[in-house]
Every structure is written in C-alpha cells, then in structure tokens.
Design an enzyme around this catalytic site. Sequence first.
Site, PDB file in Angstrom:
ATOM      1  N   HIS A  14      23.607  -5.424  43.266  1.00  6.40           N
ATOM      2  CA  HIS A  14      22.897  -4.429  44.057  1.00  6.40           C
ATOM      3  C   HIS A  14      23.414  -4.423  45.497  1.00  6.40           C
ATOM      4  O   HIS A  14      24.076  -5.362  45.947  1.00  6.40           O
ATOM      5  CB  HIS A  14      21.398  -4.715  44.036  1.00  6.40           C
ATOM      6  N   GLU A  16      21.962  -4.853  48.331  1.00  9.43           N
ATOM      7  CA  GLU A  16      21.520  -5.959  49.178  1.00  9.43           C
ATOM      8  C   GLU A  16      22.376  -7.204  48.955  1.00  9.43           C
ATOM      9  O   GLU A  16      22.775  -7.878  49.914  1.00  9.43           O
ATOM     10  CB  GLU A  16      20.044  -6.290  48.899  1.00  9.43           C
ATOM     11  N   CYS A  39      14.495  -4.421  44.872  1.00 12.12           N
ATOM     12  CA  CYS A  39      13.824  -4.571  43.580  1.00 12.12           C
ATOM     13  C   CYS A  39      13.061  -5.891  43.521  1.00 12.12           C
ATOM     14  O   CYS A  39      13.477  -6.902  44.089  1.00 12.12           O
ATOM     15  CB  CYS A  39      14.828  -4.477  42.435  1.00 12.12           C
ATOM     16  N   ALA A 118      32.490  27.515  42.813  1.00 13.95           N
ATOM     17  CA  ALA A 118      33.644  27.650  43.709  1.00 13.95           C
ATOM     18  C   ALA A 118      33.809  29.138  43.978  1.00 13.95           C
ATOM     19  O   ALA A 118      34.047  29.921  43.052  1.00 13.95           O
ATOM     20  CB  ALA A 118      34.898  27.079  43.072  1.00 13.95           C
ATOM     21  N   ASP A 164      37.006  31.547  30.115  1.00 14.06           N
ATOM     22  CA  ASP A 164      37.760  30.486  30.795  1.00 14.06           C
ATOM     23  C   ASP A 164      38.265  29.402  29.842  1.00 14.06           C
ATOM     24  O   ASP A 164      39.147  28.626  30.206  1.00 14.06           O
ATOM     25  CB  ASP A 164      36.902  29.838  31.877  1.00 14.06           C
ATOM     26  N   LEU A 168      35.306  21.121  29.996  1.00 15.70           N
ATOM     27  CA  LEU A 168      34.103  20.489  30.543  1.00 15.70           C
ATOM     28  C   LEU A 168      34.138  18.979  30.365  1.00 15.70           C
ATOM     29  O   LEU A 168      33.158  18.348  29.952  1.00 15.70           O
ATOM     30  CB  LEU A 168      32.840  21.075  29.912  1.00 15.70           C
ATOM     31  N   GLU A 253      28.039  24.854  35.941  1.00 20.58           N
ATOM     32  CA  GLU A 253      29.230  25.316  36.644  1.00 20.58           C
ATOM     33  C   GLU A 253      29.469  26.819  36.477  1.00 20.58           C
ATOM     34  O   GLU A 253      30.601  27.273  36.605  1.00 20.58           O
ATOM     35  CB  GLU A 253      30.442  24.513  36.176  1.00 20.58           C
ATOM     36  N   GLY A 255      28.691  30.843  34.541  1.00 20.31           N
ATOM     37  CA  GLY A 255      29.077  31.855  35.494  1.00 20.31           C
ATOM     38  C   GLY A 255      27.924  32.459  36.273  1.00 20.31           C
ATOM     39  O   GLY A 255      26.858  31.862  36.420  1.00 20.31           O
ATOM     40  N   SER A 261      20.169  33.021  36.554  1.00 14.55           N
ATOM     41  CA  SER A 261      18.984  32.733  35.741  1.00 14.55           C
ATOM     42  C   SER A 261      18.278  31.459  36.194  1.00 14.55           C
ATOM     43  O   SER A 261      17.049  31.411  36.267  1.00 14.55           O
ATOM     44  CB  SER A 261      19.369  32.637  34.261  1.00 14.55           C
TER      45      SER A 261
END
Length: 308
Positions: A14, A16, A39, A118, A164, A168, A253, A255, A261
Amino acid sequence: MVGEGYHAEFGGPHAESVALDAAGDKARGADLFVTLEPCGHQGKQPPCAGMIPERGIRRVFVATPDPNLEAAGGIQRLRQASVKVDVGIRGEEARYLNAMFFHQHTNHSRPFVALKLATSVDFRIADHAGNARWVSGEPAREWVHWLRAGFDAIAVGGRTARVDNPALTVRGAVTPRVIPRRVVFSRTGDLPLKGRLLQTASAIETWVVSDKPLAPARVDALQAAGAQVLEASSIGGALESLREVGIGSLLIEGGGRMAGSVLDADLVDRFHWVQAPLWFGEDGTPAVAGLASFDIDATCRWTVVSRQ
C-alpha cells in the site's frame, strides 16, 4: 518531504508502506498525508494503521474516510495508538482522484461510467464522409490504451462497431491485470461476423446489448461466435444488468448516438476528452447526437478534474 509512495498494483504494498520504507528512520516524528484512510484490516497486505505508529509517525492527515467498510477502521485504530488524526483536508480532490473506487463501494446498482471521445476543435468525431482515423495523434492513442487497462469493460455503439471495426483491446506497453471485456450497444445486433470483435469473442468476453428482442437467427449467430446477448429496455437497465455480471467500471468510446444516450440519461461519471487541433466543419460527424437541449440556467456545469 522525506518519503512518498502509491499503491502501484492490486495485491502489492500500500501507499503508506511504500512511503514509510522510502523515509526510513526519518519517518519518526514526521507527519503523514494520505488520500484514503489507512486500512485497519488484514487483507492481501498487513493493516497500515498498525504499521504507522510503529514507524513513529506523530500525526496523520486523511483526505477521505474509506468507503469500503471491510477495510475501514484505521482512523479509530490510529487514535487509539495516540496518533493525532485530521480528517477531510482536500477531501473533494481525493474523491475525484479515487472516483471509481468510491463509486464501486457506494453505488452498487450500476458500473462507474466514463465516456471517452477524441474530437476536433469543433467537437466532431469524424469528417463529412465518416472517416475517423485518425482524429488524434499517436501519443493520445497510447494514453487511451493506458486508460482502457483500468476498466472492467470497454463499450461502443453498434454503428461504431460496424464502421470502425474496433478490437477494443489494450495494446502497447501496458498489460492489464485483467483483460477488459467488450460491450456493444446495438438495437439490431447486426455485427459483422468477420469483424474483429466477433472473431475474438470466444477468447475475450463480449456482450451485445439490445433494447429490444433480436431476431432468433441473429442471436444464434452471435452466440455461435462466442458473444453473449443481453436485452434491456433502457440504457439504465442495461447498465444495471452489466453490473450484475461483474462489470464494475465501463469505458464508453462512442459513437455520437451512444454518447448522447448516456449523457441524456445522466449516467456519465467522468468525461475524458481528447481534443485534436483540427476542424471538420458543419458536415463533420457530431461527437454527441440525440442529447436534449437545456436552458443555460438549467444545464449541469461539470467540474474539470485535470488537464494535460
């Protein structure tokens, strides 16, 4: 500053622990600043709240308490060990930094949703003919692969999947601990059987999400290719179902209609905007489509977390 550290990977030391090791003996009498409550339980690493007093830290500044109830309790444990603890300094910034973590422990109904686009300066994602390769440059594309590696799944709309032909996947220098799944939101499920998504669906978990029943022949073809089909009447319902199958974070990503939406349904937690120094003009493809209009006094003003 005598030492600093961060939690580099799941299961590793961690922040710390790394910072205290870097400080060595200089940790005695020092102040410790952390974004998240140390923690208080034994997980894959020993409890940081037990280690901090042993190293001689006199005061701890905690930006945010831990929303993970299993790991919380470190603040109380430190105070019981006579370590002074201040809570809340720069808490809002820390929550922005750890937004996905906080979402996953406080909102169990849907994944953390990030939208990445992009665009040109005039907010277009493709030219008048629909050509989008490449809007951005190589450094930006390398960064996107780093971004993808931190999500449970990567998603696009059906038209983007057809036009395209994306893979992915995470490529380049970054190797994800867990390979992100792929999600396609498509009303027709009409994905090319020889496209990169379905050609690799048997090797990389792939979901096709539709808001209405698909033709049985289409379902059979998708499942034969290795994809899984999910029906949901709304984008919100689809996200809830994806959370139920273990997708806690989703990077969308595009369209444009897909972006519109999720924005219209107020389901985007973070927007990653890659802006390229070019213009496509009024016939270029809009980055967002189908988003309702708002009066200036009613629209939501987003907070800029970082720029680079």
